[in-house]
Design a protein around this motif. Sequence first.
Motif, short mmCIF file in Angstrom:
data_model
loop_
_atom_site.label_atom_id
_atom_site.label_comp_id
_atom_site.label_asym_id
_atom_site.label_seq_id
_atom_site.Cartn_x
_atom_site.Cartn_y
_atom_site.Cartn_z
N ILE A 1 -33.83 95.89 24.36
CA ILE A 1 -32.91 95.18 23.48
C ILE A 1 -32.63 96.04 22.25
O ILE A 1 -33.40 96.92 21.92
CB ILE A 1 -33.46 93.79 23.06
N GLY A 2 -31.49 95.78 21.61
CA GLY A 2 -31.15 96.58 20.44
C GLY A 2 -29.66 96.75 20.30
O GLY A 2 -28.87 96.08 20.98
N LYS A 3 -29.30 97.66 19.42
CA LYS A 3 -27.87 97.82 19.10
C LYS A 3 -27.07 98.39 20.27
O LYS A 3 -25.97 97.93 20.56
CB LYS A 3 -27.72 98.76 17.90
N VAL A 4 -27.62 99.42 20.93
CA VAL A 4 -26.84 100.09 21.97
C VAL A 4 -26.56 99.16 23.15
O VAL A 4 -25.40 99.02 23.57
CB VAL A 4 -27.52 101.40 22.42
N PRO A 5 -27.58 98.47 23.70
CA PRO A 5 -27.24 97.52 24.76
C PRO A 5 -26.27 96.44 24.28
O PRO A 5 -25.39 96.02 25.04
CB PRO A 5 -28.59 96.90 25.15
N GLY A 6 -26.42 96.03 23.03
CA GLY A 6 -25.47 95.06 22.47
C GLY A 6 -24.06 95.60 22.48
O GLY A 6 -23.12 94.93 22.90
N LEU A 7 -23.94 96.84 22.04
CA LEU A 7 -22.61 97.47 22.00
C LEU A 7 -22.02 97.56 23.41
O LEU A 7 -20.84 97.28 23.63
CB LEU A 7 -22.73 98.88 21.39
N ILE A 8 -22.87 97.95 24.37
CA ILE A 8 -22.38 98.07 25.74
C ILE A 8 -21.90 96.71 26.24
O ILE A 8 -20.82 96.60 26.85
CB ILE A 8 -23.48 98.64 26.66
N ALA A 9 -22.68 95.66 25.96
CA ALA A 9 -22.29 94.32 26.39
C ALA A 9 -20.95 93.93 25.77
O ALA A 9 -20.06 93.40 26.45
CB ALA A 9 -23.37 93.32 26.01
N VAL A 10 -20.81 94.20 24.49
CA VAL A 10 -19.56 93.86 23.81
C VAL A 10 -18.39 94.63 24.44
O VAL A 10 -17.33 94.08 24.73
CB VAL A 10 -19.65 94.16 22.29
N CYS A 11 -18.61 95.92 24.70
CA CYS A 11 -17.52 96.74 25.23
C CYS A 11 -17.12 96.34 26.64
O CYS A 11 -15.94 96.36 26.99
CB CYS A 11 -17.90 98.22 25.20
#
Lengths: 349, 296
Positions: free
Chosen positions: B160-170
């Motif tokens: 979990i963290g920013k990068v997986p969050g960013l990927i999910a958003v994208c």
Amino acid sequence: MVSDIKVSIKNLYKIFGPNGKDMVQKVEDGASKSSLQAEHGHVLGLNNVNIDIPARRIQVIMGLSGSGKSTLIRHLNRLIEPTSGEILVDGEDVLAMSDAELRDFRRNKMSMVFQKFALLPHRTVIDNVGYGLQIKGTDKAEMNERSQKWIDRVGLSGFEDNYPAQLSGGMQQRVGLARALATDAEILLMDEAFSALDPLIRNDMQDILLDLQEELHKTIIFITHDLDEALNIGDNIVILRDGAVIQQGSPQEIVLNPADDYVRDFIKDINRARVLDVSSVMDAGSTDSGLDLAHDVILELAMPEMIKADVTQANVTRDGAVIGVVTLAAMIGGITRPVTKDEDQVTYR
Amino acid sequence: MEFLDKFPDLGRTTLRDIKKSIDFAFREFSNKYGEAIEGFFDPLLYFMVWFEKLLTNAPWPLMILIFAALAWLGARSLPIVIGTIVSFVAIGVFGMWEDTMATVAIISVATFVCIGLGIPLGILMSRSNRLQAIVTPVLDVMQTIPSFVYLIPVVMLLGIGKVPGLIAVCIYAVPPIVRLTNLGIRLVDKEVLEAADAFGSSYRQKLLDVQIPLALPNIFAGVNQTIMMALAMVVIASMIGVKGLGVPVLRAVSNQYLALGLMNGLAIVALAVIFDRVSQQYGKRLQKHRQGGHGV
């Protein structure tokens, strides 16, 4: 009137469909446009077109919609690839050019004016006119200078910074014309360039074109479906029907000797007195009526002259020398509308 | 008639084995390459951390000034600028400044990533019907599959963290920009393209001088949609450790804090309205030349 050939079209066929090449033989064996479509599902675009286009003249190609004229003009710069045939420009085979050679050819040799103007809506007038130069890689200062010259020449001074959407149709087409002229190409393709304009503006544009031509002597290939336009500006006219050439010749020849009923029907409603000149209806001999008419005076002007001089015969002269005699009766005969055989049964598609 | 009463499925054991082997294979893959993939995204992570810190640590009056200036540059409309200032002041007054800055940070990065990937992909799609036929269903899936479903493999792979969050958003936000870039280029007037060819344009010249400029209104509608969809993912992204306005919303849901949820929800709405109006106005200004009228 002898001049060198600029563009030569030889045995050109265009057949739209998946197996166009195989269909050429069938067309050569006499298959018609409709049978090709019904039996083989292919559309005959151009059928064995042969035209020699002289340099520095206005060559009109005319026909009704669907006659293949727009298809034909797009073959000259290979926007459409032919099924078979040859196109020579200054003796060079356009069809053999590589992509890079073709780009170079389009940038420098041949430019085009479009029916619906095809301007770039996000660019100002001056940037539209400079478009061809920009593609060639001309630097900005020279581009603007040359564009300005052509903008002035087509009468759009003061509109340099307007966008196309702010201009009327006639003004937009002047931009289109200036854009095509700015590249200094020797050959100008005009695809129904004035057809989208209303009649008065169309006449204006024809005058502008003729004015420019007097000075520039470009080889102009002009597509139109409007016979009046063709007769007004054309040095030579080719008439197309169903992709085949029906007749080619000078405006006078076409009006005096229509090749078939199709052409006859075309010329039925035109003002013949404005097309024909006295030399086209003259006979051998001379007269002592005292009236001399230059050979290229059109009948519309010649007839009032004769009425005014109260004569029925006049000498036709070229460079001051008498070359024949013309009678009022011959003139009236010349402008009489020809009768089409079986007029009601002639149908065109 | 047992055959009709119960669907003849594969049977519990077979199904469990299938699922198990898929899970196992992915876990293997994750164990083997997870670290390498995480390493690949490290620069992105550093950038995101740096950017978020930049926004949260900057003095708030300066940030409001910057937002107001951006709103003015984009929209050239005084009401929108005033609305922007009022919104951000209200957000600050209600104690949501830091979360809002964190959200703005991830939305900005997500939008740039989506533009950077989406526009080139859209251009490629517009060139090839085959690519369009392949990519379109993929985009459909990306837009319709429940986000939780693709959160699972992303979290398995990257934690979990920013990068997986960013990927999910994208994944959720990139489809509109791809679609609209493709559509915009395909809709460019055929005659203008013919003119470009007739004057001897190379493919590059045609793309840069004609296709992209004429497709710009559509491309911009895509950017606008992408921003909106990225904002819609804020709450879900907070479930996998993305800081921002989503975190308090999530807390409010699990604890039934009505006021907290409402306030943060409205802050997201305020951001959405500002982004939307500014980007729409900017898009409209890009098309100013399309206005007709012969008045000179």
